[in-house]
Design a protein around this motif. Structure first.
Motif, PDB file in Angstrom:
ATOM      1  N   ARG A  37      24.970   4.330   3.843  1.00  0.00           N
ATOM      2  CA  ARG A  37      26.088   5.203   3.485  1.00  0.00           C
ATOM      3  C   ARG A  37      27.056   5.287   4.650  1.00  0.00           C
ATOM      4  NH1 ARG A  37      24.278  11.543   3.142  1.00  0.00           N
ATOM      5  NH2 ARG A  37      23.487  11.733   5.251  1.00  0.00           N
ATOM      6  N   LEU A  38      28.292   5.653   4.300  1.00  0.00           N
ATOM      7  CA  LEU A  38      29.366   5.793   5.261  1.00  0.00           C
ATOM      8  C   LEU A  38      29.781   7.255   5.289  1.00  0.00           C
ATOM      9  CD1 LEU A  38      31.503   4.506   7.135  1.00  0.00           C
ATOM     10  CD2 LEU A  38      32.865   4.026   5.082  1.00  0.00           C
ATOM     11  N   LEU A  39      29.828   7.835   6.478  1.00  0.00           N
ATOM     12  CA  LEU A  39      30.158   9.247   6.654  1.00  0.00           C
ATOM     13  C   LEU A  39      31.515   9.392   7.338  1.00  0.00           C
ATOM     14  CD1 LEU A  39      26.743  10.391   8.164  1.00  0.00           C
ATOM     15  CD2 LEU A  39      27.493  10.658   5.800  1.00  0.00           C
ATOM     16  N   LEU A  40      32.131  10.539   7.139  1.00  0.00           N
ATOM     17  CA  LEU A  40      33.320  10.912   7.893  1.00  0.00           C
ATOM     18  C   LEU A  40      33.464  12.418   7.856  1.00  0.00           C
ATOM     19  CD1 LEU A  40      35.979  11.795   5.991  1.00  0.00           C
ATOM     20  CD2 LEU A  40      35.912   9.387   5.466  1.00  0.00           C
ATOM     21  N   GLU A  41      34.255  12.919   8.781  1.00  0.00           N
ATOM     22  CA  GLU A  41      34.535  14.351   8.825  1.00  0.00           C
ATOM     23  C   GLU A  41      36.043  14.526   8.859  1.00  0.00           C
ATOM     24  OE1 GLU A  41      32.163  17.319  11.239  1.00  0.00           O
ATOM     25  OE2 GLU A  41      34.006  17.102  12.418  1.00  0.00           O
ATOM     26  N   VAL A  42      36.536  15.518   8.118  1.00  0.00           N
ATOM     27  CA  VAL A  42      37.975  15.717   7.989  1.00  0.00           C
ATOM     28  C   VAL A  42      38.289  17.209   7.937  1.00  0.00           C
ATOM     29  CG1 VAL A  42      37.916  15.535   5.461  1.00  0.00           C
ATOM     30  CG2 VAL A  42      40.010  14.963   6.671  1.00  0.00           C
ATOM     31  N   GLN A  82      35.697   7.022  -3.167  1.00  0.00           N
ATOM     32  CA  GLN A  82      34.299   7.290  -3.534  1.00  0.00           C
ATOM     33  C   GLN A  82      33.525   8.126  -2.522  1.00  0.00           C
ATOM     34  OE1 GLN A  82      32.855   3.323  -4.200  1.00  0.00           O
ATOM     35  NE2 GLN A  82      33.923   3.142  -6.152  1.00  0.00           N
ATOM     36  N   PHE A  83      34.217   8.904  -1.707  1.00  0.00           N
ATOM     37  CA  PHE A  83      33.541   9.836  -0.815  1.00  0.00           C
ATOM     38  C   PHE A  83      33.343  11.163  -1.544  1.00  0.00           C
ATOM     39  CE2 PHE A  83      35.202   6.907   2.302  1.00  0.00           C
ATOM     40  CZ  PHE A  83      34.255   6.912   3.310  1.00  0.00           C
ATOM     41  N   ALA A  84      32.228  11.818  -1.262  1.00  0.00           N
ATOM     42  CA  ALA A  84      31.934  13.134  -1.837  1.00  0.00           C
ATOM     43  C   ALA A  84      31.514  14.077  -0.715  1.00  0.00           C
ATOM     44  CB  ALA A  84      30.817  13.029  -2.871  1.00  0.00           C
ATOM     45  N   GLU A  85      31.835  15.338  -0.880  1.00  0.00           N
ATOM     46  CA  GLU A  85      31.503  16.341   0.129  1.00  0.00           C
ATOM     47  C   GLU A  85      29.996  16.562   0.188  1.00  0.00           C
ATOM     48  OE1 GLU A  85      32.375  21.041   1.130  1.00  0.00           O
ATOM     49  OE2 GLU A  85      33.850  19.928  -0.063  1.00  0.00           O
ATOM     50  N   ILE A  86      29.469  16.546   1.427  1.00  0.00           N
ATOM     51  CA  ILE A  86      28.040  16.804   1.617  1.00  0.00           C
ATOM     52  C   ILE A  86      27.792  17.947   2.594  1.00  0.00           C
ATOM     53  CG2 ILE A  86      27.324  14.454   1.021  1.00  0.00           C
ATOM     54  CD1 ILE A  86      26.889  14.056   4.112  1.00  0.00           C
ATOM     55  N   GLY A  87      28.852  18.459   3.217  1.00  0.00           N
ATOM     56  CA  GLY A  87      28.667  19.551   4.164  1.00  0.00           C
ATOM     57  C   GLY A  87      29.993  20.122   4.614  1.00  0.00           C
ATOM     58  N   ARG A  88      29.907  21.258   5.291  1.00  0.00           N
ATOM     59  CA  ARG A  88      31.109  21.943   5.762  1.00  0.00           C
ATOM     60  C   ARG A  88      30.773  22.701   7.039  1.00  0.00           C
ATOM     61  NH1 ARG A  88      36.042  24.178   3.186  1.00  0.00           N
ATOM     62  NH2 ARG A  88      35.530  22.830   1.434  1.00  0.00           N
ATOM     63  N   ARG A  89      31.654  22.605   8.021  1.00  0.00           N
ATOM     64  CA  ARG A  89      31.540  23.378   9.256  1.00  0.00           C
ATOM     65  C   ARG A  89      32.676  24.394   9.256  1.00  0.00           C
ATOM     66  NH1 ARG A  89      30.693  18.441  13.529  1.00  0.00           N
ATOM     67  NH2 ARG A  89      28.627  17.879  12.820  1.00  0.00           N
ATOM     68  N   ALA A  94      35.848  22.065   8.730  1.00  0.00           N
ATOM     69  CA  ALA A  94      35.656  20.622   8.739  1.00  0.00           C
ATOM     70  C   ALA A  94      34.763  20.289   7.554  1.00  0.00           C
ATOM     71  CB  ALA A  94      35.002  20.169  10.034  1.00  0.00           C
ATOM     72  N   ILE A  95      35.148  19.285   6.810  1.00  0.00           N
ATOM     73  CA  ILE A  95      34.364  18.849   5.658  1.00  0.00           C
ATOM     74  C   ILE A  95      33.719  17.515   5.994  1.00  0.00           C
ATOM     75  CG2 ILE A  95      34.441  18.155   3.232  1.00  0.00           C
ATOM     76  CD1 ILE A  95      36.863  19.973   2.919  1.00  0.00           C
ATOM     77  N   THR A  96      32.418  17.401   5.761  1.00  0.00           N
ATOM     78  CA  THR A  96      31.703  16.137   5.933  1.00  0.00           C
ATOM     79  C   THR A  96      31.623  15.457   4.579  1.00  0.00           C
ATOM     80  OG1 THR A  96      30.403  17.096   7.726  1.00  0.00           O
ATOM     81  CG2 THR A  96      29.581  15.063   6.745  1.00  0.00           C
ATOM     82  N   LEU A  97      32.040  14.191   4.548  1.00  0.00           N
ATOM     83  CA  LEU A  97      32.042  13.404   3.320  1.00  0.00           C
ATOM     84  C   LEU A  97      31.143  12.199   3.491  1.00  0.00           C
ATOM     85  CD1 LEU A  97      35.912  13.385   2.740  1.00  0.00           C
ATOM     86  CD2 LEU A  97      34.254  14.846   1.597  1.00  0.00           C
ATOM     87  N   ALA A  98      30.578  11.728   2.392  1.00  0.00           N
ATOM     88  CA  ALA A  98      29.725  10.535   2.425  1.00  0.00           C
ATOM     89  C   ALA A  98      30.051   9.639   1.244  1.00  0.00           C
ATOM     90  CB  ALA A  98      28.249  10.928   2.381  1.00  0.00           C
TER      91      ALA A  98
END
Length: 133
Positions: free
Chosen positions: A86-91, A105-112, A125-129
């Motif tokens: 999987r490919l992750l990013l934070e925005v 095709q990224f979906a939210e998997i977490g939030r800071r 900050a939203i973490t997407l995968a």
């Protein structure tokens, strides 16, 4: 770097940060060019079965022309070749690029909460995968 990121949020990396991360194994930089002029880049790293898109930048005059999407797809292909699942990013939660990431095709998997500081306060900050393979 400096033209692609709003200085109010402090998201652009300085030269030392870039050189430091690029010296690490399994870190790579991909450039986008138009007529042999660099118009964007993706800074990425691979760790075990995941890859992370650390920075994605496109020159303002080249935005909404497919450059960012091409960099995302190239990053995904390179990450998969390296063995990432999987490919992750934070925005930043109010970053307009979120729509692009969701289309890719990224979906939210977490939030800071309150991670980014901006001109009018704190932003999440939203973490997407994105699954690969």
């Amino acid at each position: 770097m400096t033209s692609a990121f709003d200085p109010a949020y402090g998201e652009a990396w300085n030269q030392g940060q870039c050189l430091g991360i690029l010296s690490l194994p399994d870190t790579w930089l991909t450039f986008a060019q138009v007529e042999e002029v660099a118009v964007g880049f993706a800074l990425n790293r691979f760790l075990v079965e995941e890859a992370e898109l650390l920075l994605l930048a496109v020159a303002p005059e080249q935005r909404r022309q497919g450059v960012a999407r091409a960099l995302i797809e190239r990053t995904a292909a390179d990450a998969e070749r390296r063995g990432a699942r999987r490919l992750l990013l934070e925005v930043r939660a109010d970053n307009e690029a979120i729509d692009l990431y969701r289309q890719a095709q990224f979906a939210e998997i977490g939030r800071r909460r309150d991670y980014y500081r901006g001109p009018s306060g704190l932003r999440d900050a939203i973490t997407l995968a994105r699954p690969l393979g």
